[in-house]
Enzyme design. Structure first.
Site, PDB file in Angstrom:
ATOM      1  N   SER A 109     -58.442 -27.990  28.526  1.00  0.00           N
ATOM      2  CA  SER A 109     -58.189 -26.409  28.825  1.00  0.00           C
ATOM      3  C   SER A 109     -58.205 -25.396  28.134  1.00  0.00           C
ATOM      4  O   SER A 109     -58.784 -25.520  27.084  1.00  0.00           O
ATOM      5  CB  SER A 109     -56.752 -26.723  28.574  1.00  0.00           C
ATOM      6  N   GLU A 114     -56.798 -22.072  23.874  1.00  0.00           N
ATOM      7  CA  GLU A 114     -56.553 -22.698  23.366  1.00  0.00           C
ATOM      8  C   GLU A 114     -57.776 -23.418  22.680  1.00  0.00           C
ATOM      9  O   GLU A 114     -57.919 -24.153  21.518  1.00  0.00           O
ATOM     10  CB  GLU A 114     -56.126 -24.536  24.335  1.00  0.00           C
ATOM     11  N   ARG A 133     -49.972 -27.923  20.101  1.00  0.00           N
ATOM     12  CA  ARG A 133     -51.832 -27.209  20.191  1.00  0.00           C
ATOM     13  C   ARG A 133     -50.878 -26.247  18.970  1.00  0.00           C
ATOM     14  O   ARG A 133     -51.945 -25.683  18.473  1.00  0.00           O
ATOM     15  CB  ARG A 133     -51.453 -26.757  21.420  1.00  0.00           C
TER      16      ARG A 133
HETATM   17  C1  LIG Z   1     -62.681 -33.173  29.069  1.00  0.00           C
HETATM   18  C2  LIG Z   1     -61.994 -33.135  27.959  1.00  0.00           C
HETATM   19  C3  LIG Z   1     -60.479 -33.405  28.200  1.00  0.00           C
HETATM   20  C4  LIG Z   1     -59.365 -32.729  27.371  1.00  0.00           C
HETATM   21  N1  LIG Z   1     -58.494 -33.246  26.930  1.00  0.00           N
HETATM   22  C5  LIG Z   1     -57.939 -33.185  26.209  1.00  0.00           C
HETATM   23  C6  LIG Z   1     -56.016 -33.377  26.066  1.00  0.00           C
HETATM   24  O1  LIG Z   1     -55.543 -34.316  27.243  1.00  0.00           O
HETATM   25  N2  LIG Z   1     -54.867 -32.435  25.324  1.00  0.00           N
HETATM   26  C7  LIG Z   1     -55.362 -31.882  24.342  1.00  0.00           C
HETATM   27  O2  LIG Z   1     -55.281 -31.498  23.355  1.00  0.00           O
HETATM   28  N3  LIG Z   1     -56.555 -31.778  24.452  1.00  0.00           N
HETATM   29  C8  LIG Z   1     -57.351 -31.792  25.789  1.00  0.00           C
HETATM   30  N4  LIG Z   1     -59.048 -31.668  25.481  1.00  0.00           N
HETATM   31  C9  LIG Z   1     -60.235 -30.940  24.061  1.00  0.00           C
HETATM   32  C10 LIG Z   1     -60.137 -31.482  22.783  1.00  0.00           C
HETATM   33  O3  LIG Z   1     -60.619 -32.482  23.473  1.00  0.00           O
HETATM   34  C11 LIG Z   1     -59.086 -31.842  21.718  1.00  0.00           C
HETATM   35  O4  LIG Z   1     -58.728 -30.798  21.404  1.00  0.00           O
HETATM   36  C12 LIG Z   1     -59.528 -32.507  20.807  1.00  0.00           C
HETATM   37  O5  LIG Z   1     -58.860 -32.731  20.080  1.00  0.00           O
HETATM   38  C13 LIG Z   1     -60.812 -31.643  19.232  1.00  0.00           C
HETATM   39  O6  LIG Z   1     -61.216 -32.530  18.669  1.00  0.00           O
HETATM   40  P1  LIG Z   1     -62.647 -32.359  18.710  1.00  0.00           P
HETATM   41  O7  LIG Z   1     -63.142 -33.542  17.369  1.00  0.00           O
HETATM   42  O8  LIG Z   1     -63.631 -32.298  19.368  1.00  0.00           O
HETATM   43  O9  LIG Z   1     -62.503 -31.277  17.667  1.00  0.00           O
HETATM   44  P2  LIG Z   1     -63.685 -29.912  17.535  1.00  0.00           P
HETATM   45  O10 LIG Z   1     -63.864 -28.869  18.707  1.00  0.00           O
HETATM   46  O11 LIG Z   1     -64.845 -30.285  17.000  1.00  0.00           O
HETATM   47  O12 LIG Z   1     -63.321 -29.032  16.460  1.00  0.00           O
HETATM   48  C14 LIG Z   1     -61.643 -28.049  17.219  1.00  0.00           C
HETATM   49  C15 LIG Z   1     -61.162 -27.685  15.842  1.00  0.00           C
HETATM   50  O13 LIG Z   1     -60.538 -29.119  14.945  1.00  0.00           O
HETATM   51  C16 LIG Z   1     -60.980 -28.738  13.663  1.00  0.00           C
HETATM   52  N5  LIG Z   1     -61.531 -30.007  13.077  1.00  0.00           N
HETATM   53  C17 LIG Z   1     -61.813 -30.814  13.643  1.00  0.00           C
HETATM   54  N6  LIG Z   1     -62.194 -31.864  12.425  1.00  0.00           N
HETATM   55  C18 LIG Z   1     -60.488 -31.458  11.480  1.00  0.00           C
HETATM   56  C19 LIG Z   1     -60.943 -32.009  10.307  1.00  0.00           C
HETATM   57  N7  LIG Z   1     -61.212 -33.168  10.229  1.00  0.00           N
HETATM   58  N8  LIG Z   1     -60.500 -30.889   9.054  1.00  0.00           N
HETATM   59  C20 LIG Z   1     -60.085 -29.424  10.075  1.00  0.00           C
HETATM   60  N9  LIG Z   1     -59.798 -29.497  10.993  1.00  0.00           N
HETATM   61  C21 LIG Z   1     -60.876 -30.418  11.839  1.00  0.00           C
HETATM   62  C22 LIG Z   1     -62.458 -27.301  13.839  1.00  0.00           C
HETATM   63  O14 LIG Z   1     -62.682 -27.196  12.407  1.00  0.00           O
HETATM   64  C23 LIG Z   1     -62.242 -26.498  15.018  1.00  0.00           C
HETATM   65  O15 LIG Z   1     -61.632 -25.524  14.822  1.00  0.00           O
HETATM   66  C24 LIG Z   1     -59.852 -32.573  26.249  1.00  0.00           C
HETATM   67  C25 LIG Z   1     -61.425 -31.185  25.788  1.00  0.00           C
HETATM   68  C26 LIG Z   1     -62.216 -31.848  27.124  1.00  0.00           C
HETATM   69  C27 LIG Z   1     -64.192 -31.423  27.056  1.00  0.00           C
END
Ligand SMILES: Cc1cc2nc3c(=O)[nH]c(=O)nc-3n(C[C@H](O)[C@H](O)[C@H](O)COP(=O)(O)OP(=O)(O)OC[C@H]3O[C@@H](n4cnc5c(N)ncnc54)[C@H](O)[C@@H]3O)c2cc1C
Length: 280
Positions: free
Chosen positions: A204, A274, A157
């Site tokens: 998480s 996280e 992570r």
């Molecule tokens: C129901 C549920 C289940 C989940 N299960 C998991 C799991 O099993 N494993 C896991 O790891 N995570 C899990 N997550 C967390 C989340 O989905 C992941 O961390 C996911 O990768 C976040 O992506 P996002 O596009 O929504 O990021 P965002 O929440 O929009 O952003 C997260 C971070 O990434 C940065 N970011 C996004 N895109 C870019 C880019 N292009 N360049 C630079 N920085 C960027 C943002 O600035 C921010 O700091 C879960 C979430 C939910 C709601």
């Protein structure tokens, strides 16, 4: 590029909390990102907002969405280039269609490819970096660079992209043939039964400490189900915080502090968030 002024961010975080930003940019190419970074301060790249908690009220943060950078291109038979705004579920559909194996254990993560790479997201023993060859970033000097995986620091992570504040533009992946649909179905079932998907949440809340599980420590500390306002430690999964309806940013922050304090005093372990928190 589209700019939306005075935009309510509540719907852009999966916690369904968030105030008003002065600028929400939807970019269509890399030059527009450079332009924004040159002309504005307090920039936050937002993907699907599934890992991001946004403060209430008037925000100093300006948001940039890369959702229009959403192409997947085949480079060689088993190598693809994926733009960072691609929804991870679309990448899963693509690898299924192409019969590529590797990402099955990650199916169901609701983020964008950029969000997953930023966090080195993962599940059930795999992480996104397992299949990456190189990542294309816009670095701190506004240079576009393609960096091979072996030259990027990453761990559970965590990636150096976070501390260097690089913008992820795309990544290339290499796969073997043999998509395993049964694994995807099984994992989706696990997610449906174990995760509180019926309520707003950010997955998480805390990272698993080395050789331990945040969920176990939370149960051991007696805080599962604990509630502040409409923010609650999920009864279904102790590492998830859920919004029961009208939770405020303060409710979530106070709940996080309470859990960290209780876990530390009852088990001696310091939990680390996280989720990403936008506090201004
Ligand atoms: C129901 C549920 C289940 C989940 N299960 C998991 C799991 O099993 N494993 C896991 O790891 N995570 C899990 N997550 C967390 C989340 O989905 C992941 O961390 C996911 O990768 C976040 O992506 P996002 O596009 O929504 O990021 P965002 O929440 O929009 O952003 C997260 C971070 O990434 C940065 N970011 C996004 N895109 C870019 C880019 N292009 N360049 C630079 N920085 C960027 C943002 O600035 C921010 O700091 C879960 C979430 C939910 C709601």
């Amino acid at each position: 590029m589209k700019i939306i002024k005075n935009h309510l961010m509540k719907e852009y975080s999966n916690m369904k909390i968030g105030g008003i930003t002065k600028n929400y940019f939807i970019v269509e190419n890399k030059d527009e990102i450079k332009n924004i970074l040159d002309n504005y301060r307090n920039i936050f790249i937002i993907g699907n907002g599934t890992n991001t908690l946004i403060r209430d009220g008037e925000l100093e943060t300006n948001f940039v969405s890369l959702k229009k950078l959403n192409k997947i291109k085949k480079i060689e038979d088993n190598i693809i280039e994926v733009e960072s705004g691609v929804d991870f579920s679309d990448l899963i559909s693509y690898v299924e269609k192409e019969d590529f194996t590797g990402l099955e254990n990650l199916a169901g993560i609701p983020g964008t490819v950029g969000g997953l790479i930023y966090m080195n997201g993962g599940a059930y023993g795999n992480e996104i970096f397992d299949y990456i060859l190189e990542v294309e970033v816009l670095d701190e000097n506004r240079n576009i660079r393609r960096i091979k995986k072996e030259n990027i620091d990453f761990s559970y992570r965590n990636t150096e992209i976070q501390e260097k504040k690089w913008v992820i533009l795309s990544a290339s992946f290499k796969f073997e043939k043999g998509f395993k649909k049964d694994i995807v179905v099984e994992i989706q079932k696990k997610r449906d039964t174990r995760h509180p998907l019926e309520l707003p949440n950010l997955g998480s809340s805390f990272k698993n400490p080395k050789d331990n599980f945040a969920a176990k420590l939370i149960i051991k500390s007696g805080v599962q189900g604990y509630r502040i306002g409409d923010a609650q430690i999920s009864e279904k999964h102790p590492n998830f915080i859920v919004n029961l309806g009208n939770a405020s940013y303060e409710d979530i922050i106070n709940l996080i502090s309470h859990v960290k304090k209780e876990v530390l005093s009852k088990t001696g372990v310091s939990l680390e968030e996280e989720i990403v928190i936008i506090d201004k």
